[in-house]
Motif scaffolding. Structure first.
Motif, PDB file in Angstrom:
ATOM      1  N   ASP A  80      15.539  22.351  29.786  1.00 40.61           N
ATOM      2  CA  ASP A  80      14.397  21.992  30.639  1.00 40.61           C
ATOM      3  C   ASP A  80      13.682  20.780  30.044  1.00 40.61           C
ATOM      4  OD1 ASP A  80      11.887  21.839  31.931  1.00 40.61           O
ATOM      5  OD2 ASP A  80      11.884  23.989  32.335  1.00 40.61           O
ATOM      6  N   SER A  81      13.801  19.637  30.687  1.00 42.74           N
ATOM      7  CA  SER A  81      13.248  18.400  30.130  1.00 42.74           C
ATOM      8  C   SER A  81      11.722  18.424  30.091  1.00 42.74           C
ATOM      9  CB  SER A  81      13.727  17.188  30.931  1.00 42.74           C
ATOM     10  OG  SER A  81      13.316  17.275  32.288  1.00 42.74           O
ATOM     11  N   ARG A  82      11.098  19.019  31.103  1.00 37.19           N
ATOM     12  CA  ARG A  82       9.634  19.090  31.121  1.00 37.19           C
ATOM     13  C   ARG A  82       9.126  20.007  30.013  1.00 37.19           C
ATOM     14  NH1 ARG A  82       5.298  22.012  33.253  1.00 37.19           N
ATOM     15  NH2 ARG A  82       3.563  20.689  33.983  1.00 37.19           N
ATOM     16  N   ALA A  83       9.742  21.179  29.880  1.00 40.10           N
ATOM     17  CA  ALA A  83       9.332  22.110  28.824  1.00 40.10           C
ATOM     18  C   ALA A  83       9.551  21.499  27.444  1.00 40.10           C
ATOM     19  CB  ALA A  83      10.113  23.420  28.951  1.00 40.10           C
ATOM     20  N   ALA A  84      10.643  20.766  27.271  1.00 37.88           N
ATOM     21  CA  ALA A  84      10.929  20.136  25.980  1.00 37.88           C
ATOM     22  C   ALA A  84       9.852  19.115  25.622  1.00 37.88           C
ATOM     23  CB  ALA A  84      12.298  19.469  26.018  1.00 37.88           C
ATOM     24  N   LEU A  85       9.493  18.285  26.600  1.00 38.91           N
ATOM     25  CA  LEU A  85       8.469  17.270  26.351  1.00 38.91           C
ATOM     26  C   LEU A  85       7.127  17.913  26.027  1.00 38.91           C
ATOM     27  CD1 LEU A  85       7.623  14.277  26.347  1.00 38.91           C
ATOM     28  CD2 LEU A  85       7.157  14.507  28.800  1.00 38.91           C
ATOM     29  N   LEU A  86       6.756  18.946  26.807  1.00 40.66           N
ATOM     30  CA  LEU A  86       5.467  19.600  26.584  1.00 40.66           C
ATOM     31  C   LEU A  86       5.445  20.370  25.263  1.00 40.66           C
ATOM     32  CD1 LEU A  86       4.550  20.855  30.161  1.00 40.66           C
ATOM     33  CD2 LEU A  86       3.700  18.831  28.947  1.00 40.66           C
ATOM     34  N   ASP A  87       6.568  20.976  24.883  1.00 40.22           N
ATOM     35  CA  ASP A  87       6.636  21.657  23.586  1.00 40.22           C
ATOM     36  C   ASP A  87       6.380  20.667  22.461  1.00 40.22           C
ATOM     37  OD1 ASP A  87       7.115  24.110  24.681  1.00 40.22           O
ATOM     38  OD2 ASP A  87       9.265  24.149  24.215  1.00 40.22           O
ATOM     39  N   TRP A  88       7.006  19.489  22.573  1.00 38.52           N
ATOM     40  CA  TRP A  88       6.820  18.488  21.517  1.00 38.52           C
ATOM     41  C   TRP A  88       5.378  17.983  21.494  1.00 38.52           C
ATOM     42  CZ3 TRP A  88       5.228  13.463  21.042  1.00 38.52           C
ATOM     43  CH2 TRP A  88       5.450  12.886  19.783  1.00 38.52           C
ATOM     44  N   LEU A  89       4.825  17.736  22.666  1.00 42.13           N
ATOM     45  CA  LEU A  89       3.450  17.246  22.733  1.00 42.13           C
ATOM     46  C   LEU A  89       2.483  18.285  22.174  1.00 42.13           C
ATOM     47  CD1 LEU A  89       1.687  14.888  23.680  1.00 42.13           C
ATOM     48  CD2 LEU A  89       1.515  16.012  25.904  1.00 42.13           C
ATOM     49  N   HIS A  90       2.731  19.552  22.447  1.00 39.65           N
ATOM     50  CA  HIS A  90       1.890  20.620  21.921  1.00 39.65           C
ATOM     51  C   HIS A  90       1.990  20.668  20.397  1.00 39.65           C
ATOM     52  CE1 HIS A  90       0.322  24.998  22.662  1.00 39.65           C
ATOM     53  NE2 HIS A  90      -0.583  24.190  22.153  1.00 39.65           N
ATOM     54  N   LEU A 144      11.168  11.797  32.959  1.00 36.97           N
ATOM     55  CA  LEU A 144      10.888  10.878  34.061  1.00 36.97           C
ATOM     56  C   LEU A 144      12.106  10.737  34.971  1.00 36.97           C
ATOM     57  CD1 LEU A 144       8.955   8.090  32.117  1.00 36.97           C
ATOM     58  CD2 LEU A 144       8.021   9.484  33.984  1.00 36.97           C
ATOM     59  N   ARG A 145      13.271  10.616  34.368  1.00 32.87           N
ATOM     60  CA  ARG A 145      14.504  10.455  35.148  1.00 32.87           C
ATOM     61  C   ARG A 145      14.754  11.676  36.038  1.00 32.87           C
ATOM     62  NH1 ARG A 145      17.363   9.432  31.114  1.00 32.87           N
ATOM     63  NH2 ARG A 145      18.343  11.466  30.788  1.00 32.87           N
ATOM     64  N   GLU A 146      14.416  12.855  35.519  1.00 29.35           N
ATOM     65  CA  GLU A 146      14.636  14.088  36.276  1.00 29.35           C
ATOM     66  C   GLU A 146      13.431  14.450  37.146  1.00 29.35           C
ATOM     67  OE1 GLU A 146      15.780  17.076  33.437  1.00 29.35           O
ATOM     68  OE2 GLU A 146      17.618  15.998  32.878  1.00 29.35           O
ATOM     69  N   ALA A 148      10.517  15.306  36.317  1.00 33.16           N
ATOM     70  CA  ALA A 148       9.858  16.512  35.807  1.00 33.16           C
ATOM     71  C   ALA A 148       8.416  16.241  35.415  1.00 33.16           C
ATOM     72  CB  ALA A 148      10.628  17.060  34.612  1.00 33.16           C
ATOM     73  N   VAL A 149       8.050  14.967  35.343  1.00 34.96           N
ATOM     74  CA  VAL A 149       6.667  14.578  35.074  1.00 34.96           C
ATOM     75  C   VAL A 149       6.284  13.481  36.052  1.00 34.96           C
ATOM     76  CG1 VAL A 149       6.717  15.211  32.624  1.00 34.96           C
ATOM     77  CG2 VAL A 149       7.353  12.889  33.318  1.00 34.96           C
ATOM     78  N   ARG A 150       4.999  13.219  36.129  1.00 36.40           N
ATOM     79  CA  ARG A 150       4.483  12.222  37.068  1.00 36.40           C
ATOM     80  C   ARG A 150       5.067  10.838  36.762  1.00 36.40           C
ATOM     81  NH1 ARG A 150      -0.353  12.057  39.946  1.00 36.40           N
ATOM     82  NH2 ARG A 150      -1.039  13.954  38.867  1.00 36.40           N
ATOM     83  N   PRO A 151       5.507  10.102  37.794  1.00 33.73           N
ATOM     84  CA  PRO A 151       6.021   8.742  37.564  1.00 33.73           C
ATOM     85  C   PRO A 151       4.959   7.857  36.909  1.00 33.73           C
ATOM     86  CG  PRO A 151       6.504   9.483  39.803  1.00 33.73           C
ATOM     87  CD  PRO A 151       5.576  10.497  39.214  1.00 33.73           C
ATOM     88  N   GLY A 152       5.402   6.990  36.037  1.00 35.30           N
ATOM     89  CA  GLY A 152       4.487   6.044  35.401  1.00 35.30           C
ATOM     90  C   GLY A 152       3.863   6.520  34.107  1.00 35.30           C
ATOM     91  N   VAL A 153       4.097   7.788  33.736  1.00 30.69           N
ATOM     92  CA  VAL A 153       3.549   8.289  32.468  1.00 30.69           C
ATOM     93  C   VAL A 153       4.213   7.548  31.321  1.00 30.69           C
ATOM     94  CG1 VAL A 153       3.411  10.292  30.929  1.00 30.69           C
ATOM     95  CG2 VAL A 153       3.009  10.579  33.367  1.00 30.69           C
ATOM     96  N   THR A 154       3.409   7.104  30.363  1.00 31.86           N
ATOM     97  CA  THR A 154       3.939   6.392  29.203  1.00 31.86           C
ATOM     98  C   THR A 154       3.730   7.222  27.942  1.00 31.86           C
ATOM     99  OG1 THR A 154       1.851   5.278  28.649  1.00 31.86           O
ATOM    100  CG2 THR A 154       3.288   4.207  30.289  1.00 31.86           C
ATOM    101  N   PHE A 155       4.448   6.853  26.895  1.00 35.58           N
ATOM    102  CA  PHE A 155       4.256   7.543  25.626  1.00 35.58           C
ATOM    103  C   PHE A 155       2.830   7.347  25.127  1.00 35.58           C
ATOM    104  CE2 PHE A 155       4.091   7.716  21.026  1.00 35.58           C
ATOM    105  CZ  PHE A 155       4.629   8.970  20.792  1.00 35.58           C
TER     106      PHE A 155
END
Length: 200
Positions: A80-90, A144-146, A148-155
């Motif tokens: 899950d790309s969204r869960a992976a990104l949010l886990d890392w951000l958390h 972003l490609r999938e 799973a997050v809002r378009p245009g979000v940057t690091f």
């Protein structure tokens, strides 16, 4: 010559250990002069090993930054790309809350004491923020490609959110608890569920 190298290594380790304790107490504003006095070396010795305050702070947080980079690599294989990104951000938020001064280092503020021989932009390429971006950018690109997050979000957006939460909660009685709560609000939004569309 070997003896001089051994002395330099001992000085480096002692300065870094003292700096870690000082930063834990006082954050990114820890006094370099106090670090030198406590380590039992001159200010020139501290500057020789760490030419700028930024260099010293990044050395203090090097292990935590490396752990976050390794975590990003692990999560890159998650389904899950969204869960992976949010886990890392958390994880980033939790690290920034638990390690006083880390949020300040990640604000992307240019150091004020950069030697003329090394421009700020050259240092920035090796900063904690740049290292984290290099490690975590693949997680964001995949999300972003999938779609799973809002378009245009940057690091930088994500880093700003994490830093903002850490700085806003660092003086709370239970900063980790409050940071987790704010992180959840950020991810889930304020509304408990999508509002129904008005009837025509």
């Amino acid at each position: 010559m070997t003896g001089q190298r051994s002395d330099a290594r001992r000085n480096y380790s002692r300065i870094l250990a003292v700096a870690e304790a000082e930063v834990a107490r006082h954050g990114a504003a820890a006094s370099l002069e106090q670090v030198a006095r406590t380590a039992g070396v001159g200010s020139a010795t501290v500057r020789r090993h760490f030419p700028t305050r930024q260099a010293l702070l990044e050395a203090v947080f090097q292990e935590r930054i490396q752990a976050l980079c390794e975590r990003a690599d692990q999560l890159s294989r998650a389904d899950d790309s969204r869960a992976a990104l949010l886990d890392w951000l958390h994880d980033l938020v939790r690290y920034a809350v638990s390690a006083r001064g880390l949020a300040d280092v990640l604000t992307y503020e240019p150091p004020t004491d950069v030697p003329a021989a090394e421009p700020a932009d050259a240092q920035a390429r090796h900063s904690c923020g740049a290292v984290l971006e290099s490690a975590a950018a693949p997680l964001l690109r995949r999300a972003l490609r999938e779609e799973a997050v809002r378009p245009g979000v940057t690091f930088h957006d994500l880093l700003t959110l994490a830093v903002g939460i850490a700085l806003a909660t660092e003086h709370h009685a239970e900063p980790a608890v409050q940071a987790d709560r704010l992180f959840t609000l950020t991810v889930e939004g304020l509304s408990p569920s999508p509002r129904p569309l008005p009837r025509p």
